[in-house]
Design a protein around this motif. Structure first.
Motif, PDB file in Angstrom:
ATOM      1  N   TYR A 140       0.845  -1.188   0.000  1.00 45.98           N
ATOM      2  CA  TYR A 140       0.000   0.000   0.000  1.00 45.98           C
ATOM      3  C   TYR A 140       0.885   1.244   0.000  1.00 45.98           C
ATOM      4  N   PRO A 141       1.454   1.610  -1.143  1.00 47.09           N
ATOM      5  CA  PRO A 141       2.443   2.701  -1.205  1.00 47.09           C
ATOM      6  C   PRO A 141       1.929   4.041  -0.678  1.00 47.09           C
ATOM      7  N   SER A 142       0.645   4.332  -0.907  1.00 46.28           N
ATOM      8  CA  SER A 142       0.126   5.618  -0.442  1.00 46.28           C
ATOM      9  C   SER A 142       0.132   5.696   1.081  1.00 46.28           C
ATOM     10  N   ILE A 143      -0.313   4.600   1.738  1.00 45.98           N
ATOM     11  CA  ILE A 143      -0.300   4.567   3.209  1.00 45.98           C
ATOM     12  C   ILE A 143       1.138   4.572   3.714  1.00 45.98           C
ATOM     13  N   GLU A 144       2.010   3.840   3.036  1.00 48.87           N
ATOM     14  CA  GLU A 144       3.420   3.782   3.430  1.00 48.87           C
ATOM     15  C   GLU A 144       4.068   5.164   3.376  1.00 48.87           C
ATOM     16  N   SER A 145       3.810   5.914   2.319  1.00 48.28           N
ATOM     17  CA  SER A 145       4.373   7.260   2.187  1.00 48.28           C
ATOM     18  C   SER A 145       3.868   8.186   3.287  1.00 48.28           C
ATOM     19  N   CYS A 146       2.578   8.093   3.583  1.00 45.36           N
ATOM     20  CA  CYS A 146       2.011   8.937   4.641  1.00 45.36           C
ATOM     21  C   CYS A 146       2.603   8.601   5.999  1.00 45.36           C
ATOM     22  N   LEU A 147       2.797   7.314   6.281  1.00 45.41           N
ATOM     23  CA  LEU A 147       3.334   6.918   7.574  1.00 45.41           C
ATOM     24  C   LEU A 147       4.771   7.391   7.759  1.00 45.41           C
ATOM     25  N   VAL A 148       5.565   7.369   6.713  1.00 42.96           N
ATOM     26  CA  VAL A 148       6.951   7.852   6.817  1.00 42.96           C
ATOM     27  C   VAL A 148       6.963   9.319   7.193  1.00 42.96           C
ATOM     28  N   ALA A 149       6.128  10.115   6.513  1.00 44.30           N
ATOM     29  CA  ALA A 149       6.077  11.546   6.815  1.00 44.30           C
ATOM     30  C   ALA A 149       5.522  11.791   8.216  1.00 44.30           C
ATOM     31  N   LEU A 150       4.489  11.042   8.609  1.00 47.20           N
ATOM     32  CA  LEU A 150       3.885  11.234   9.928  1.00 47.20           C
ATOM     33  C   LEU A 150       4.828  10.810  11.050  1.00 47.20           C
ATOM     34  N   CYS A 151       5.609   9.758  10.850  1.00 46.39           N
ATOM     35  CA  CYS A 151       6.574   9.333  11.869  1.00 46.39           C
ATOM     36  C   CYS A 151       7.641  10.405  12.079  1.00 46.39           C
ATOM     37  N   ALA A 152       8.093  11.006  10.980  1.00 48.58           N
ATOM     38  CA  ALA A 152       9.080  12.082  11.099  1.00 48.58           C
ATOM     39  C   ALA A 152       8.484  13.285  11.823  1.00 48.58           C
ATOM     40  N   TYR A 153       7.242  13.629  11.499  1.00 41.26           N
ATOM     41  CA  TYR A 153       6.573  14.763  12.147  1.00 41.26           C
ATOM     42  C   TYR A 153       6.310  14.473  13.625  1.00 41.26           C
ATOM     43  N   THR A 154       5.971  13.224  13.945  1.00 43.01           N
ATOM     44  CA  THR A 154       5.767  12.821  15.339  1.00 43.01           C
ATOM     45  C   THR A 154       7.058  12.946  16.128  1.00 43.01           C
ATOM     46  N   CYS A 155       8.174  12.588  15.509  1.00 41.96           N
ATOM     47  CA  CYS A 155       9.482  12.721  16.142  1.00 41.96           C
ATOM     48  C   CYS A 155       9.753  14.173  16.517  1.00 41.96           C
ATOM     49  N   TYR A 156       9.404  15.089  15.620  1.00 41.16           N
ATOM     50  CA  TYR A 156       9.635  16.517  15.856  1.00 41.16           C
ATOM     51  C   TYR A 156       8.847  17.005  17.068  1.00 41.16           C
ATOM     52  N   PHE A 157       7.540  16.687  17.121  1.00 43.80           N
ATOM     53  CA  PHE A 157       6.709  17.165  18.221  1.00 43.80           C
ATOM     54  C   PHE A 157       7.003  16.426  19.525  1.00 43.80           C
ATOM     55  N   PHE A 158       7.367  15.160  19.440  1.00 43.72           N
ATOM     56  CA  PHE A 158       7.704  14.406  20.647  1.00 43.72           C
ATOM     57  C   PHE A 158       8.958  14.983  21.300  1.00 43.72           C
ATOM     58  N   SER A 159       9.943  15.328  20.489  1.00 44.37           N
ATOM     59  CA  SER A 159      11.164  15.929  21.018  1.00 44.37           C
ATOM     60  C   SER A 159      10.879  17.298  21.635  1.00 44.37           C
ATOM     61  N   ASN A 160      10.075  18.107  20.956  1.00 44.16           N
ATOM     62  CA  ASN A 160       9.695  19.400  21.526  1.00 44.16           C
ATOM     63  C   ASN A 160       8.897  19.236  22.820  1.00 44.16           C
ATOM     64  N   GLY A 161       8.065  18.203  22.881  1.00 42.39           N
ATOM     65  CA  GLY A 161       7.282  17.954  24.082  1.00 42.39           C
ATOM     66  C   GLY A 161       8.141  17.581  25.278  1.00 42.39           C
ATOM     67  N   LEU A 162       9.308  17.012  25.030  1.00 41.46           N
ATOM     68  CA  LEU A 162      10.246  16.674  26.099  1.00 41.46           C
ATOM     69  C   LEU A 162      11.213  17.822  26.398  1.00 41.46           C
ATOM     70  N   SER A 163      10.947  18.998  25.836  1.00 47.13           N
ATOM     71  CA  SER A 163      11.818  20.185  26.003  1.00 47.13           C
ATOM     72  C   SER A 163      13.200  19.965  25.410  1.00 47.13           C
ATOM     73  N   MET A 164      13.280  19.106  24.414  1.00 47.97           N
ATOM     74  CA  MET A 164      14.504  18.923  23.652  1.00 47.97           C
ATOM     75  C   MET A 164      14.398  19.734  22.353  1.00 47.97           C
ATOM     76  N   SER A 165      15.345  19.543  21.447  1.00 45.11           N
ATOM     77  CA  SER A 165      15.335  20.270  20.182  1.00 45.11           C
ATOM     78  C   SER A 165      14.695  19.411  19.099  1.00 45.11           C
ATOM     79  N   GLY A 166      13.499  19.793  18.679  1.00 47.84           N
ATOM     80  CA  GLY A 166      12.846  19.054  17.605  1.00 47.84           C
ATOM     81  C   GLY A 166      13.574  19.172  16.286  1.00 47.84           C
ATOM     82  N   ILE A 167      14.288  20.280  16.076  1.00 47.15           N
ATOM     83  CA  ILE A 167      15.037  20.474  14.835  1.00 47.15           C
ATOM     84  C   ILE A 167      16.133  19.428  14.703  1.00 47.15           C
TER      85      ILE A 167
END
Length: 326
Positions: free
Chosen positions: A178-205
């Protein structure tokens, strides 16, 4: 109403516009040359950025202490100001390098420095902001360095962990069907990493940058062919759109800002701008040439390399590329 709508909002910038640019930078990295010159890149990204930030901050503090045409500024504010001017982003230089096919080593060192020192300067800025309004002592310096190293290392570990987890998920599942779902999950996992790091008061960048590098190194080879093409072009397109929108957004907010009743010279400081420019040039020189010679000596005496790692012509390009960005 128009002026209020076009006012630049930092939440919009950090949550929507900046992540695609950082993710694409890590995802499009040429990893062979990057890790082959990793020592030189880290030297310029960390020590070079530190020299530039501290140098600009101290020179501006000395100038403000003299009280020529500006109020006296605290040292912390001057160092914070220096950290904002310490990052390089030589887009024009790299575009010319691509056109004329210069030495991959020179290209990689300049690109790697500009890639990492953006994250370093942001973490440095966030670290210095925590000390705003407090007195600076000797132990404060070591405390700040400790906070910086902890924030950067934990953020980097989070990015690598999210990238590896995404890679394992793609490898041990049937998402390639399911390439469309796979592509979305890759982008969402990266975006989740950004907000999760910011939520821990670390650097999301920092987390997002290393998540992109890890995704390209591991997860890319477990994706379906359609997902590989889709993620490459989607991330690149989003990054380009974000960069264009940032420039348009800043330009429009500048020309739609509220009119100022005071004279222009009451808030524009020409002498301060000249001093800052001189400080940026001087600190860039102090960051490039001594560090380059140190790298050459290390390669010669420790690794037994006969040729210079960074010849004088490379050092000059590093110097001018950094100045062009700043």
């Amino acid at each position: 109403m128009i002026r209020e709508m076009l006012t630049f909002k930092h939440t919009l910038f950090f949550n929507l516009l900046l992540p695609p640019i950082i993710l694409n930078s890590g995802y499009e990295l040429k990893q062979d040359n990057f890790f082959r010159n990793f020592g030189s890149i880290l030297t310029f990204a960390f020590l070079g950025t530190f020299i530039s930030a501290v140098g600009v901050g101290v020179l501006v503090f000395i100038y403000s202490y003299l009280g020529i045409d500006t109020d006296k500024l605290p040292l912390i504010e001057c160092l914070t100001f220096g950290s904002t001017l310490s990052a390089t982003d030589p887009v024009t230089i790299l575009a010319i390098f691509n056109q004329y096919k210069v030495d991959p080593k020179l290209y990689t060192v300049i690109f790697g420095e500009s890639l990492l020192n953006d994250a370093v300067s942001i973490v440095m800025y966030e670290t210095l902001s925590r000390f705003d309004g407090t007195d600076v002592y000797i132990h404060s310096i070591f405390h700040g360095i400790g906070i910086f190293l902890l924030s950067f290392s934990v953020s980097m570990a989070l990015g690598v962990a999210f990238g590896l987890a995404t890679s394992l998920m793609l490898k041990h599942s049937y998402l390639h069907l399911y390439p469309s779902i796979e592509s979305c999950l890759v982008a969402l996992c990266a975006y989740t990493c950004y907000f999760f790091s910011n939520g821990l008061s670390m650097s999301g960048i920092v987390s997002l940058l290393f998540c992109g590098i890890t995704l390209k190194h591991y997860a890319y080879h477990t994706m379906s062919r359609r997902t590989q093409r889709a993620t490459k072009y989607i991330f690149s397109t989003l990054a380009q759109l974000s960069e264009n929108f940032i420039f348009v957004y800043l330009g429009m907010s500048l020309f739609t800002s509220a009119p100022v009743s005071e004279p222009v010279f009451s808030y524009v400081k020409p002498v301060f701008i000249i001093i800052t420019t001189i400080a940026v040039v001087f600190t860039r020189y102090a960051a490039v040439f001594p560090l380059s010679e140190a790298i050459n000596l290390f390669q010669k005496h420790v690794r037994g390399q006969r040729n210079e790692e960074l010849p004088h012509s490379y050092q000059m390009m590093l110097f001018w590329a950094g100045l062009r960005a700043q």
